[in-house]
Design an enzyme around this catalytic site. Structure first.
Site, PDB file in Angstrom:
ATOM      1  N   PHE A 149       1.515   5.666   3.378  1.00 17.05           N
ATOM      2  CA  PHE A 149       0.943   7.006   3.557  1.00 17.05           C
ATOM      3  C   PHE A 149       1.452   8.001   2.515  1.00 17.05           C
ATOM      4  O   PHE A 149       0.818   9.017   2.273  1.00 17.05           O
ATOM      5  CB  PHE A 149       1.263   7.537   4.967  1.00 17.05           C
ATOM      6  CG  PHE A 149       2.643   8.129   5.079  1.00 17.05           C
ATOM      7  CD1 PHE A 149       2.881   9.463   4.742  1.00 17.05           C
ATOM      8  CD2 PHE A 149       3.729   7.365   5.488  1.00 17.05           C
ATOM      9  CE1 PHE A 149       4.158  10.014   4.803  1.00 17.05           C
ATOM     10  CE2 PHE A 149       5.006   7.902   5.554  1.00 17.05           C
ATOM     11  CZ  PHE A 149       5.214   9.220   5.212  1.00 17.05           C
ATOM     12  N   LYS A 173      -6.360  -1.739   1.149  1.00 21.44           N
ATOM     13  CA  LYS A 173      -6.139  -1.383   2.557  1.00 21.44           C
ATOM     14  C   LYS A 173      -5.138  -0.241   2.555  1.00 21.44           C
ATOM     15  O   LYS A 173      -3.929  -0.441   2.530  1.00 21.44           O
ATOM     16  CB  LYS A 173      -5.596  -2.602   3.320  1.00 21.44           C
ATOM     17  CG  LYS A 173      -5.898  -2.635   4.809  1.00 21.44           C
ATOM     18  CD  LYS A 173      -5.423  -1.424   5.585  1.00 21.44           C
ATOM     19  CE  LYS A 173      -3.952  -1.388   5.870  1.00 21.44           C
ATOM     20  NZ  LYS A 173      -3.485  -0.077   6.415  1.00 21.44           N
ATOM     21  N   ARG A 177      -3.044   6.619   8.019  1.00 21.43           N
ATOM     22  CA  ARG A 177      -2.702   8.027   8.311  1.00 21.43           C
ATOM     23  C   ARG A 177      -3.416   8.998   7.387  1.00 21.43           C
ATOM     24  O   ARG A 177      -3.658  10.132   7.753  1.00 21.43           O
ATOM     25  CB  ARG A 177      -1.196   8.225   8.211  1.00 21.43           C
ATOM     26  CG  ARG A 177      -0.490   7.469   9.313  1.00 21.43           C
ATOM     27  CD  ARG A 177       0.979   7.760   9.314  1.00 21.43           C
ATOM     28  NE  ARG A 177       1.683   6.560   9.732  1.00 21.43           N
ATOM     29  CZ  ARG A 177       2.871   6.204   9.315  1.00 21.43           C
ATOM     30  NH1 ARG A 177       3.527   6.959   8.464  1.00 21.43           N
ATOM     31  NH2 ARG A 177       3.425   5.108   9.748  1.00 21.43           N
ATOM     32  N   CYS A 281       9.842   7.342  -1.807  1.00 21.00           N
ATOM     33  CA  CYS A 281      10.739   6.185  -1.889  1.00 21.00           C
ATOM     34  C   CYS A 281      11.787   6.402  -2.974  1.00 21.00           C
ATOM     35  O   CYS A 281      12.783   5.698  -3.007  1.00 21.00           O
ATOM     36  CB  CYS A 281       9.955   4.918  -2.147  1.00 21.00           C
ATOM     37  SG  CYS A 281       9.265   4.884  -3.790  1.00 21.00           S
ATOM     38  N   GLU A 383      17.155   4.078   6.220  1.00 18.18           N
ATOM     39  CA  GLU A 383      16.271   5.033   5.540  1.00 18.18           C
ATOM     40  C   GLU A 383      15.781   6.053   6.576  1.00 18.18           C
ATOM     41  O   GLU A 383      15.170   5.675   7.571  1.00 18.18           O
ATOM     42  CB  GLU A 383      15.085   4.287   4.920  1.00 18.18           C
ATOM     43  CG  GLU A 383      14.167   5.190   4.122  1.00 18.18           C
ATOM     44  CD  GLU A 383      12.969   4.444   3.539  1.00 18.18           C
ATOM     45  OE1 GLU A 383      12.343   3.647   4.267  1.00 18.18           O
ATOM     46  OE2 GLU A 383      12.638   4.686   2.363  1.00 18.18           O
TER      47      GLU A 383
END
Ligand code: NAD
Length: 498
Positions: A149, A173, A177, A281, A383
């Site tokens: 997302f 794909k 969200r 990330c 995380e």
């Protein structure tokens, strides 16, 4: 309320599974609409479409394929404002940050537009008597990408641009969200001249993912998302003999040496730790000041900056960051802050009580800062993916380096120092895929590759850059001999070069 479907064979198609998920507008907390969740049969239909279209696309000369990329670049600039607004409304990040999300994808499309050069093979003239050898790169066929997302423009482009430029057909794909932008990108690719069936978007959840992983006509799968799902996708895809590279979560450390310019280090960490509400990330989530004096100076300068962070709705052009993606994400981050305090870390700034006036139902949380975090704590090991920075005090360089090396994640890392020798040693010894020296978010540019080490990445080849061309093609090597017409004689031993 609108239901977003799929994009198959060059057009929008409604979902037929009867299953949907809500799509939110995080800045207000409202439901914007629903997204269809594909069944396995719908995924199969998309793959059939892609399979039928791919051979002709592979035969299309690479310059023509590159021109589609170039035209797409024009269209994405034309529609930049509306795409950024759609992205901000579905994801929650601010509009300027959404423009950055689009731009970092655009740069990979620019790279992919160089495909005539990138796909060139090698050639050896006269490798033997009358013998020439050459290698060529050929597309795999139908390939798929499963994306998260947090970068709904950039990561789909990282995946589909090189794959399609190489001559493959692509099944995307995206995250359920924020499905709006990936669909918009697919429309623009068709407008740019891409033949129908070469880029298909199938919205969905685990059902669609499993249908991709189990489909024998899909040759390769690229994944980006959390580590447990990355590992699952990698295992299942490779069990089925597919090529796979799967990128997961992160805990990016920033080491601050005693000689660092502290103002620059604090500027860097406030942007890299709290930008996009920490939902990157490559966000810095652990600060490692070296030495007690460095740590005290760091916290003293950073704490008021965290308290002063400007949080606003995604449409506020002056906000530092907007809401998180879902209500559950806010709850998860709050839980981690609770856990951190219970574990004994010092909560210097607490963002849990933040309320956004006029947007009380939005998914907001303030910035938080922990000091005296230790490596056994969950807030260090796991995380959090929110605007929370953990400070771990290290006594020296070796201890800071060891922290980064011992952590299970190895996505990004940074060191702030004025000592070239220390920086060089750090770059050589740190066990992390992407390293920054006096730069906190070392996302490599499109012509280098992107990928983490350890449990941040599964598979051999990285995303974008030269690795993406290797990932989306296979190499064929041809040994060709044109003997003189009067040459005769059979050979029974393995041919060698004498
Ligand atoms: P996620 O793992 O929840 O979802 C990623 C994708 O997997 C989505 O398309 C989702 O539909 C699908 N998925 C979710 N659960 C699944 C299941 N049980 N089975 C099969 N498929 C499933 O990740 P997210 O919350 O969308 O994204 C955030 C995560 O992505 C963070 O961990 C972040 O660090 C990571 N991320 C990594 C990189 C990188 O390059 N390393 C880049 C961006 C984000």
């Amino acid at each position: 309320m609108a239901i977003v479907g799929h994009f198959i064979g060059g057009k929008h198609v409604a979902g037929t599974s009867g299953r949907t998920a809500d799509v939110y507008q995080p800045m207000t907390g409202e439901v914007r609409g629903q997204v269809a969740l594909a069944s396995a049969a719908e995924v199969r239909a998309a793959v059939e479409n892609a399979k039928a279209a791919q051979p002709a696309w592979a035969q299309t000369n690479p310059q023509r394929r590159a021109r589609v990329m170039m035209r797409f670049l024009e269209l994405i600039q034309r529609d930049n404002d509306s795409i950024a607004e759609l992205l901000a409304r579905e994801h929650g990040k601010t509009i300027p940050d959404a423009k950055g999300d689009i731009q970092r994808g655009v740069e990979v499309v620019e790279f992919a537009a160089g495909i005539p050069h990138l796909m060139k093979g090698e050639y050896t003239d006269s490798a033997g008597p009358g013998i020439d050898i050459y290698s060529m790169r050929q597309p795999l066929g139908v390939v798929a990408g499963i994306t998260p997302f947090n970068f709904p423009a950039m990561i789909p482009m990282w995946k589909f641009a090189p794959a399609i430029a190489c001559g493959n057909a692509f099944i995307l794909k995206p995250s359920e969200r924020d499905p709006g932008v990936p669909l918009r990108l697919a429309e623009l690719m068709i407008e740019a001249g891409l033949p129908p069936g070469i880029l298909n978007v199938v919205n969905g959840d685990k059902v669609a993912v499993d249908a991709i992983l189990d489909n024998p006509d899909i040759e390769a799968v690229g994944f980006v998302g959390s580590t447990p799902i990355a590992e699952y996708v990698y295992t299942r895809a490779t069990q089925h003999g597919k090529r796979a590279h799967c990128f997961g979560g992160a805990k990016n450390h920033m080491i601050i040496m005693p000689d660092a310019d502290m103002d620059q280090a604090v500027d860097a960490v406030i942007g890299a730790g709290y930008g996009s509400a920490g939902q990157r990330c490559m966000a810095i989530s652990v600060a490692v000041p070296v030495g007690e004096a460095t740590a005290d100076a760091f916290i003293k300068k950073l704490a008021p900056r965290v308290e002063a962070l400007k949080i606003g709705p995604s449409t506020d052009m002056g906000a530092d960051f907007g809401p998180l993606v879902t209500k559950e994400a806010v709850q998860r981050v709050k839980n981690y802050i609770d856990v951190g305090t219970q574990e004994g870390a010092k909560l210097v700034v607490d963002g849990r009580g933040f309320k956004m006036q006029g947007y009380e139902k939005g998914f907001y949380i303030g910035g938080s800062l922990f000091d005296n975090v230790t490596k056994d704590m969950r807030i260090y090991k796991e995380e959090i993916f929110g605007p929370v920075l953990a400070t771990v005090r290290a006594k020296d360089f070796a201890e800071g380096l060891k922290l980064a090396n011992d952590h299970e994640y190895g996505n990004g890392v940074a060191i702030f120092t004025r000592d070239g020798g220390v920086a060089r040693e750090f770059c050589a010894r740190v066990k992390v895929g992407m390293v920054g020296v006096n730069t906190p978010i070392p996302v490599p540019l499109a012509y280098y590759t992107f990928g983490g080490w350890k449990r941040s990445g599964f598979g051999d080849l990285n995303q974008h850059g030269p690795d993406s061309v290797r990932f989306y093609t296979r190499t064929k090597t041809v040994t060709s001999r044109w003997p003189a017409t009067n040459e005769r004689g059979a050979e029974f031993v393995i041919p060698t070069m004498k």
